[in-house]
Design a protein around this motif. Structure first.
Motif, PDB file in Angstrom:
ATOM      1  N   CYS A 553      36.224  36.998  49.415  1.00  0.00           N
ATOM      2  CA  CYS A 553      36.273  37.860  48.216  1.00  0.00           C
ATOM      3  C   CYS A 553      34.996  37.705  47.395  1.00  0.00           C
ATOM      4  O   CYS A 553      34.415  38.690  46.918  1.00  0.00           O
ATOM      5  CB  CYS A 553      37.489  37.504  47.369  1.00  0.00           C
ATOM      6  SG  CYS A 553      39.056  37.936  48.134  1.00  0.00           S
ATOM      7  N   GLU A 557      31.948  40.354  46.380  1.00  0.00           N
ATOM      8  CA  GLU A 557      31.515  40.557  44.997  1.00  0.00           C
ATOM      9  C   GLU A 557      29.995  40.505  44.890  1.00  0.00           C
ATOM     10  O   GLU A 557      29.374  41.330  44.210  1.00  0.00           O
ATOM     11  CB  GLU A 557      32.146  39.485  44.099  1.00  0.00           C
ATOM     12  CG  GLU A 557      33.627  39.691  43.829  1.00  0.00           C
ATOM     13  CD  GLU A 557      34.213  38.571  42.972  1.00  0.00           C
ATOM     14  OE1 GLU A 557      33.417  37.742  42.476  1.00  0.00           O
ATOM     15  OE2 GLU A 557      35.444  38.521  42.813  1.00  0.00           O
ATOM     16  N   GLN A 584      39.170  39.684  56.150  1.00  0.00           N
ATOM     17  CA  GLN A 584      40.198  40.178  55.237  1.00  0.00           C
ATOM     18  C   GLN A 584      41.031  41.293  55.854  1.00  0.00           C
ATOM     19  O   GLN A 584      41.874  41.883  55.186  1.00  0.00           O
ATOM     20  CB  GLN A 584      39.550  40.676  53.943  1.00  0.00           C
ATOM     21  CG  GLN A 584      38.990  39.550  53.078  1.00  0.00           C
ATOM     22  CD  GLN A 584      38.575  40.039  51.702  1.00  0.00           C
ATOM     23  OE1 GLN A 584      38.083  41.145  51.559  1.00  0.00           O
ATOM     24  NE2 GLN A 584      38.792  39.205  50.703  1.00  0.00           N
TER      25      GLN A 584
END
Length: 822
Positions: A553, A557, A584
């Motif tokens: 994650c 970002e 993911q």
């Protein structure tokens, strides 16, 4: 001898024929020969050397005024030397201790005022500024000396060559005190002096003073002023002067264009230099070798290697107007070095020598640098010895390149020896030398020694820079010393070393290498707070580091921030983002990023394809994974071991195991190493295909690796042979495994027992149980129960024998067999 001035002569207007060149006539025409330059040469064909010198006689004893001739007639200390002889004798003296004035006072020619400009011209051309200053000082003390502008011009030019700018400016003011009016040559020399020292504003002021004093600037004036601005990196000011030059009716020439191109080169405006060169082609001015050398340099900096090599090849054509010189060949050696083509570096150097160009120290250093960048210390040492044998003296760059070659080849002790040798040869190591020494220790994990070199350089008066900090940070990352990273950053802060983008990237990468995610991101925030612009490397390190720590994650970002800043992606960044999406479960996004990478012209490498293969495998898109193999073949990308293992897994899972064996054959042909994962997939393919012949060949192929292959893979092979009913082959394989020294476990024996019992070979079964006892591997209750159950169900005549032998083994092992259950 009386001097005749122009106002004593009548003005006669005589038309001059077109083919006739007018001459300046003197009263005594015998003096004309005294000022003629005569060249003399010396050639030694055996040694291959030659020497050409220019001799100037000057006014001799029989031509000086009579009163001076009578004065020196009977003096045996007065010598009738020529001007060239005087200069040679002056240069042979030590300007610090020897009596230069005493020598000049013995020269008869000092009584002829016209000898003075010749004397200054000759001695300034030799380049010895100390001797020239002594001669000039002596000259001003002579009674018959008359200050002349051309003499001051020559002295100012000499001071400019030696970067003595303040002294050159002092001569400019002095000549005006002696009532010598500065001319355009004076201003040219003074502008050149300030330009060499980087004082371009002073040069601009001199130009303004010229215009105020109504001294018309020449093309050389403008060229010197453009060079003064350009060499200081002020290419915009250089262009303004060039525009002013054109507006004043003095058109730019080839020298002007070369200076502008050099200004772009100095200011790292390589793309602008290429654009200016294209505009230059539209004029009637043709480029020379210097122009093309600048273009090769700029193209190399922009990574356009093919175009640079194209220019080089065009210069070597037979009908080419500009032929390559020593600078051209050296630039091409550097280009191939950056591109990793070391063999081409050597070939270009050999070509340069074959074409009759004598390598200089810069050429040798370029070749040494190429070898050093790849850790080829033997080749670098050979070039270093060649420098010494050719009569040249290795400089600091030579020693630093040799030092770096040992550092890159993980030989810090040898690097230290070269470092000490440099000091013994009375060469002071510079900042690059110390940084190379830090890298030599840091790359091998010797962090304490690297820090000691940092202290040593500070004691020698050389202050570390951001490169020193980056090298130490990288060493901390390699050594996994998280505490030392903080210490290095604190040391940089104490020394007021401002971290640039590269330094921040090194710190972030070092923290990522030791698993300090929080400190790495904190360093990124500090970077933005300090208004240091992150680049592609910054985000690549952050994204790949997050992926290695399974922080997918956070990786995405940082990818989003990278896109917001419109920073172009690198191959590694694309691979990391694809990996983050696939982990993911976002296979659509991963596939989109992969296609975007190809559309952007960033050709995927084998690593990117491998990441994509794993993504398809995770999503069970076996057909798409198999299609990637064909795409790799189209782009001529050879898969490595990891990529092949991922492909084999996709083929097995996709129901096409026959292609696994074809891919294995392809790997053997291309000499791609076979790993344990490859063997596992090959065994799986053989099992699915029930291809026992290939299985036997695979066992032969794997046999040398039995001692290092995992027991799980060996167990799979045993199970495959046993399942196929090849009991004899299974036992032979077991014996080979035992002979290789591989550590077997209870699972191995369990596979043997299960397959032996399936074919009813109870005797071998009990023998294997005995082997387990000898190997101190405790058989399970189930193993005893299975054989006893077999004896009961088979109803064989020797069932009692089986039970008796099993009970015997039980008692030896102390294992309670529940016969009631049987």
């Amino acid at each position: 001898m009386a001097t005749i001035h122009h106002h004593h002569l009548p003005l006669l207007h005589i038309p001059t024929p077109p083919a006739f060149k007018p001459k300046i006539l003197c009263k005594n025409s015998k003096n004309d020969a005294a000022f003629e330059e005569k060249k003399s040469g010396f050639v030694d064909y055996d040694k291959g050397i030659h020497h050409v010198s220019t001799q100037v006689s000057g006014i001799r004893k029989d031509q000086i005024p009579q009163r001076y001739r009578i004065r020196v007639q009977g003096d045996r200390f007065q010598k009738d030397w020529s001007v060239s002889q005087v200069v040679q004798k002056v240069l042979e003296l030590d300007y610090k201790s020897d009596d230069v004035e005493g020598l000049l006072n013995r020269w008869v020619g000092r009584f002829a005022r016209k000898n003075f400009p010749l004397l200054i011209k000759e001695i300034t051309q030799k380049g010895s500024i100390e001797h020239s200053i002594l001669v000039f000082r002596w000259m001003k003390n002579q009674r018959n000396y008359c200050a002349r502008t051309d003499i001051y011009n020559m002295m100012i030019r000499l001071h400019a060559r030696h970067n003595w700018t303040d002294q050159a400016r002092g001569l400019f003011f002095e000549m005006q005190k002696w009532r010598c009016k500065p001319d355009v040559e004076t201003c040219n020399a003074l502008i050149n002096a300030h330009g060499r020292s980087g004082q371009w504003r002073w040069a601009m002021n001199i130009m303004e003073d010229m215009l105020q004093q109504a001294i018309p600037p020449s093309r050389s004036t403008y060229n010197n002023l453009i060079n003064a601005c350009g060499s200081s990196g002020n290419w915009r000011e250089a262009l303004k002067v060039c525009k002013q030059m054109t507006e004043n009716g003095v058109g730019p020439d080839l020298v002007t264009h070369n200076i502008i191109l050099s200004a772009y080169k100095t200011a790292a405006q390589y793309a602008k230099a290429l654009s200016y060169f294209e505009l230059m082609k539209g004029t009637n001015i043709r480029p020379d070798t210097t122009t093309l050398n600048i273009m090769i340099y700029c193209l190399t900096k922009l990574g356009q290697y093919e175009k640079a090599i194209g220019i080089f090849k065009s210069m070597r054509e037979k009908r080419a107007e500009c032929h390559p010189d020593i600078v051209t060949f050296t630039s091409i050696i550097h280009l191939y070095s950056l591109n990793g083509q070391i063999e081409n570096c050597r070939a270009v150097f050999s070509t340069m020598v074959a074409e009759g160009l004598k390598p200089n120290i810069v050429s040798y250093n370029a070749l040494m640098g190429a070898y050093a960048s790849h850790g080829m210390n033997k080749e670098a040492l050979s070039v270093f010895n060649t420098i010494k044998n050719s009569g040249l003296r290795p400089d600091v760059v030579s020693y630093t390149s040799l030092l770096n070659s040992y550092g890159r080849s993980q030989q810090p002790k040898k690097a230290r020896e070269i470092f000490e040798m440099m000091k013994r040869d009375k060469l002071k190591p510079n900042l690059v030398s110390y940084n190379a020494m830090i890298d030599a220790y840091g790359s091998t994990g010797l962090l304490a020694e690297a820090v000691e070199v940092l202290r040593e350089m500070e004691q020698d008066g050389i202050y570390p820079n951001t490169v020193s900090v980056c090298t130490l940070l990288a060493a901390c990352g390699r050594c996994s010393r998280r505490v030392n990273i903080d210490v290095v950053l604190q040391a940089a802060e104490m020394r007021h070393i401002k971290l640039n983008t590269i330094a921040y990237n090194s710190a972030i990468g070092s923290y990522m290498n030791v698993g300090e995610f929080e400190k790495a991101t904190s360093m990124y925030r500090s970077m933005r707070k300090s208004k240091v612009t992150p680049d592609a490397v910054t985000f690549t390190v952050l994204i790949s580091g997050c992926c290695k720590m399974s922080k997918y994650c956070e990786a995405l970002e940082f990818f989003s921030k990278m896109m917001d800043l419109k920073i172009p992606m690198t191959k590694e960044a694309y691979s990391s983002v694809i990996c983050a999406y696939s982990k993911q479960g976002k296979i659509t996004e991963a596939e989109s990023m992969f296609n975007k990478m190809k559309t952007a012209g960033c050709c995927p490498d084998v690593v990117t394809y491998t990441v994509m293969l794993h993504a398809y495998n995770a999503a069970e898109h076996w057909e798409k994974a198999c299609a990637l193999l064909q795409e790799m073949e189209e782009y001529n990308i050879q898969p490595d071991t990891i990529a092949c293992s991922a492909l084999m897994r996709a083929l097995n899972k996709g129901g096409d195991p026959s292609k696994v064996l074809i891919l294995a054959e392809f790997m053997r042909e291309r000499e791609i190493p076979l790993s344990e994962t490859i063997f596992f997939e090959m065994v799986s393919a053989c099992s699915l295909l029930r291809d026992w012949r290939t299985t036997i060949e695979l066992i032969k192929l794997m046999e040398p690796s039995f001692s290092v292959v995992s027991i799980g893979l060996l167990n799979q092979l045993l199970h495959l042979l046993g399942k196929s009913g090849k009991i004899e082959s299974m036992m032979k394989l077991f014996y080979k495994i035992i002979g290789s020294g591989a550590e077997i476990n209870c699972k191995t024996y369990s596979i043997l027992l299960k397959n032996l019992l399936a074919v009813g070979n109870w005797r071998k079964y009990i023998e294997v149980l005995e082997w387990m006892e000898e190997a101190r591997v405790q058989p399970s209750n189930g193993m005893y129960c299975d054989i006893l159950s077999f004896a009961q169900k088979s109803g064989a005549s020797d069932s009692s024998i089986i039970q008796e032998r099993v009970e015997s083994l039980r008692r030896k092992s102390g294992n309670e067999v529940l016969t009631s259950k049987v």
